[in-house]
Design a protein around this motif. Structure first.
Motif, PDB file in Angstrom:
ATOM      1  N   PHE A   3       0.957  -0.786   0.095  1.00 51.23           N
ATOM      2  CA  PHE A   3       0.223  -0.270   0.228  1.00 51.23           C
ATOM      3  C   PHE A   3       0.754   1.132  -0.443  1.00 51.23           C
ATOM      4  O   PHE A   3       1.837   1.222   0.653  1.00 51.23           O
ATOM      5  N   PHE A   4       0.893   1.671  -1.088  1.00 53.23           N
ATOM      6  CA  PHE A   4       1.934   2.951  -1.398  1.00 53.23           C
ATOM      7  C   PHE A   4       1.242   4.437  -0.875  1.00 53.23           C
ATOM      8  O   PHE A   4       1.702   5.364  -0.935  1.00 53.23           O
ATOM      9  N   SER A   5       0.126   4.610  -0.300  1.00 60.98           N
ATOM     10  CA  SER A   5      -0.757   6.118  -0.038  1.00 60.98           C
ATOM     11  C   SER A   5      -0.343   6.168   1.353  1.00 60.98           C
ATOM     12  O   SER A   5      -0.866   7.171   0.997  1.00 60.98           O
ATOM     13  N   LYS A   6       0.313   5.192   2.191  1.00 60.83           N
ATOM     14  CA  LYS A   6       0.547   5.721   3.556  1.00 60.83           C
ATOM     15  C   LYS A   6       1.970   5.487   4.118  1.00 60.83           C
ATOM     16  O   LYS A   6       2.217   4.516   3.247  1.00 60.83           O
ATOM     17  N   GLU A   7       2.159   6.254   5.188  1.00 55.61           N
ATOM     18  CA  GLU A   7       3.368   5.529   5.750  1.00 55.61           C
ATOM     19  C   GLU A   7       3.457   4.542   6.531  1.00 55.61           C
ATOM     20  O   GLU A   7       2.558   4.294   6.815  1.00 55.61           O
TER      21      GLU A   7
END
Lengths: 488, 270
Positions: free
Chosen positions: B215-219
């Motif tokens: 999941f790339f949208s959250k750190e």
């Protein structure tokens, strides 16, 4: 001597009596059998309520049949062993079969494949007529027969509507006892003998058959029923739903990105390293080797690799560093040349572009590896970038790069090759990170929007997974899993 | 060329000749000399490629260039004869068929139209060689990339998304008859209750945490980061198993090559 003679005579007598007895037994058995076959098996009750309908979600040419089992199937006299399915067929179908046989023989002559024709079959006599013809004459004849077949097919609709005149019941198939359904799936090719026409009135009959196949009873004929193809396969609605949801996400996020919304993408270690690696190469005055793997231009990994190559080439053009791109596939080479050329143009240095930057090596896997390995040791690139689809060559390339002392960055979606890159490269993009990298580097609205859409699709996946986990424990929610069933 | 290089070259030449004579006598038969030459050449090329393990050298370069040249030419000829000559020409042209001495078979009109579309796209691809019409070659490239991307879109959504969801929906509690029954039969059998429950749990946690990692949208911080760490562990364990499995396959390739050298060439092993 006398004793021996007596023993021999006794043995002969015993043999004669035994044979006689056996013969009598066989005769009795035969009589019993005959009586069992013809007398003791009663005519079974027929199958009832035969119905049929067009098979759903197909390209046509198929009918679903069902019937109530015979009263003597598993019950009553228990004499039914199977059901035979018959379809009423106009006489013209027989003529069409003759044309099909002729076409088949002609094709075999053209293919030099007449050896398997049985010398006593109908086809052998057809062969004797046509085998002397030249190829041109055979092609003409084939064309003519195909036209005849088409014409016969057009007339077939009227013939089927003449039921029950000018036709007969054609045996289709059989099913064992206790089974009360059958799918009559024909072929869609007119030249095939199994061809089942669409949009004609079809009639069916089912026979309950006993051990003696002469003792049987037939159901009431059922018909007319027509087969037809469907434009929409309801068994694949889940795919349509997924496409719509994913498409909606993509449109939404692309438009958001186009309007300048700040769409966050977490930093990717391997990609952050690309710029550093290009800087290192510039400082060292050595080239950058970019390997796109063995994928074709159709592979998603290769498409992602094109985007990353564009970014690398642009930086290379800005820093005036040398770039080497050996390719395996000619189409990939063409696309890569375009990508690099555009990147040099974007960087404002079209004059620095050299067509030999991207070159074709060979389409043999290990010859390609040998050539790239040789390049690594001779050119000593400061950075090796492996992005795309890789197979058995992954470790050979990465290990040689490590020996040559290059910084190595890799990325592939081939699960079996990722371990080799992980052990031999400095940075590895695992699977989907490769796709994300192209969006992360480019920051283009379209790529960023599609990456965001993928993320939200994954979030949906997790939600569905958790809901499914709960549903799997509650019988009343068993329909939930069915939502994700896709028909073949 | 240094003195040492000359000596090595001379030794290799002598060994090459000795190998030919040795194998000529051991092979026997009418073609023993040519067979022995080819066998020795194969062994020489194998060793030349393996010499790369030491360092880059002229023998490796020779084998590499020979391999690349032969394979490039081979695949070009294969592409031309098997694709264009075998599949296209017999269907579209009688005169070309007779020119290539193959039989004209003809084809249905729709097939011929499609073949001509492919021919036109191929010619457009070659337009890049013309300085003025280079841009035209982008059209067939766009066609190839766009068509396959579109086709793969549906395929991937079906196999990697929907079917994957369906396969992940598994009950964590299987054949439950109470704790007493569960603890009385802690069998490790693959069909046992404990193994099935553990397997389903691992699949769920593996898929869930693996997705979190990608999941790339959250750190990746906090609980999300911890789940992501579990995900990367799951991935690494999978890669480890895959690595071992593939290495075993590669070892068998090495064994095959060593068998060639020691049995077919040197006759040391039976």
């Amino acid at each position: 001597m006398k004793v021996k003679l007596v023993i021999l005579l006794c043995l002969l007598c015993c043999f004669g009596l035994t044979s006689l007895s056996a013969q009598e037994t066989t005769t009795e058995a035969a009589v019993d059998s005959m009586s069992t076959d013809s007398v003791s098996i009663p005519v079974p009750a027929p199958p009832t309520n035969l119905t049929g309908q067009d098979k759903d979600n197909d390209h046509g040419h198929a009918i679903e049949l069902s019937w109530d089992l015979s009263a003597d199937d598993g019950n009553g006299a228990k004499t039914v062993i199977q059901y035979e399915i018959f379809r009423w067929t106009p006489d013209k179908v027989g003529l069409m079969d003759q044309v099909r046989d002729t076409l088949d023989v002609i094709q075999r002559i053209i293919d030099n494949n007449t050896g398997t024709i049985n010398p006593e079959s109908e086809k052998a006599s057809i062969l004797s007529v046509y085998e002397g013809l030249s190829r041109g004459e055979l092609f003409d004849k084939r064309r003519e027969l195909n036209a005849t077949l088409e014409q016969q097919h057009e007339e077939l609709t009227a013939d089927y509507s003449n039921y029950p005149d000018n036709g007969d019941w054609l045996y289709v198939d059989k099913v064992p006892m206790t089974i009360g359904s059958f799918d009559d799936v024909g072929d869609k090719e007119l030249t095939n003998t199994d061809f089942l026409p669409d949009y004609v009135d079809l009639y069916y009959r089912v026979d309950a058959v006993t051990e003696n196949s002469d003792i049987r009873s037939s159901s009431e004929p059922f018909g007319p029923v027509q087969s037809s193809g469907q434009w929409y396969n309801t068994g694949r609605s889940a795919v349509l739903g997924a496409i719509l949801i994913f498409g909606l996400f993509t449109v939404l996020f692309v438009s958001l990105a186009s309007k300048g919304s700040d769409l966050y993408v977490r930093p990717l270690g391997g990609i952050e390293a690309v710029d550093d690696a290009i800087g290192r190469a510039t400082e060292m005055g050595r080239p950058i080797l970019y390997v796109m793997g063995l994928g074709t231009a159709a592979d998603v990994a290769t498409i992602a690799s094109f985007t990353i190559l564009g970014r690398v080439a642009k930086r290379v053009a800005e820093y005036q560093t040398a770039l080497i791109v050996p390719t395996y596939d000619p189409i990939v080479m063409s696309v890569a040349q375009e990508v690099v050329k555009s990147a040099y143009l974007d960087a404002g240095r079209p004059d620095s572009y050299n067509e030999d930057t991207v070159y074709f090596v060979t389409q043999s896997q290990f010859a390609y590896v040998a050539a790239v390995n040789g390049t690594m040791l001779r050119e000593l690139p400061a950075t090796n970038v492996y992005m795309g689809k890789f197979f058995a060559e992954s470790l050979l390339l990465a290990e040689t790069g490590a020996v040559a002392g290059s910084i190595q960055i890799s990325g592939t979606d081939e699960i079996a090759q990722i371990p080799f890159f992980i052990v031999a490269c400095d940075f590895t993009l695992i699977g989907e990170e490769l796709y994300a990298a192209s969006a992360y580097l480019g920051r283009e609205p379209k790529l960023l929007g599609s990456l965001k859409a993928q993320d939200y699709a994954k979030a949906l996946f997790v939600i569905f997974g958790i809901l499914g986990l709960i549903a799997a424990h509650i019988d009343a929610l068993s329909w939930f899993k069915e939502l994700f069933k896709v028909a073949n | 060329m240094g003195k040492a290089t000359k000596i090595v070259f001379a030794v290799i030449c002598v060994l090459f000749v000795v190998s030919i004579f040795y194998n000529t006598t051991s092979l026997g038969g009418d073609n023993s000399l040519s067979d022995a030459f080819l066998l020795t050449l194969a062994a020489f090329l194998t060793l030349a490629i393996m010499s790369f393990l030491y360092e880059d050298n002229p023998y490796y370069k020779f084998a590499e260039h020979l391999f690349v040249g032969v394979s490039a030419a081979y695949w070009m000829c294969m592409g031309f004869w098997s694709t264009i000559v075998q599949n296209m020409i017999p269907k579209i042209s009688t005169s070309l068929s007779s020119a290539f001495e193959i039989e004209y078979t003809g084809a249905e009109i729709k097939t011929i139209v499609l073949l001509y579309v492919a021919v036109i796209l191929g010619i457009l691809l070659l337009m890049r060689l013309m300085p003025q019409g280079g841009w035209i070659s982008r059209w067939p490239l766009a066609f190839i990339v766009g068509t396959t991307a579109g086709l793969n879109f549906v395929r991937y959504l079906r196999t990697d998304f929907i079917t994957q969801i369906s396969s992940t929906i598994l009950p964590l509690v299987v054949n439950w008859k109470g704790f007493g029954s569960f603890f009385s039969d802690l069998s490790l059998s693959a069909t046992g209750q404990m193994a099935l429950m553990a397997s389903n749990l691992i699949i769920f946690i593996g898929v869930f945490t693996g997705l979190v990692y990608f999941f790339f949208s959250k750190e990746h911080t906090g609980v999300f980061g911890k789940a992501s760490r579990v995900g990367i562990w799951v991935l690494m364990i999978t890669f480890g198993a895959s690595f071992g499995y593939t290495v075993m396959g590669r070892i068998s390739l090495l064994v095959g090559r060593l068998t060639f050298l020691f049995r077919d060439w040197l006759n040391i092993i039976s």
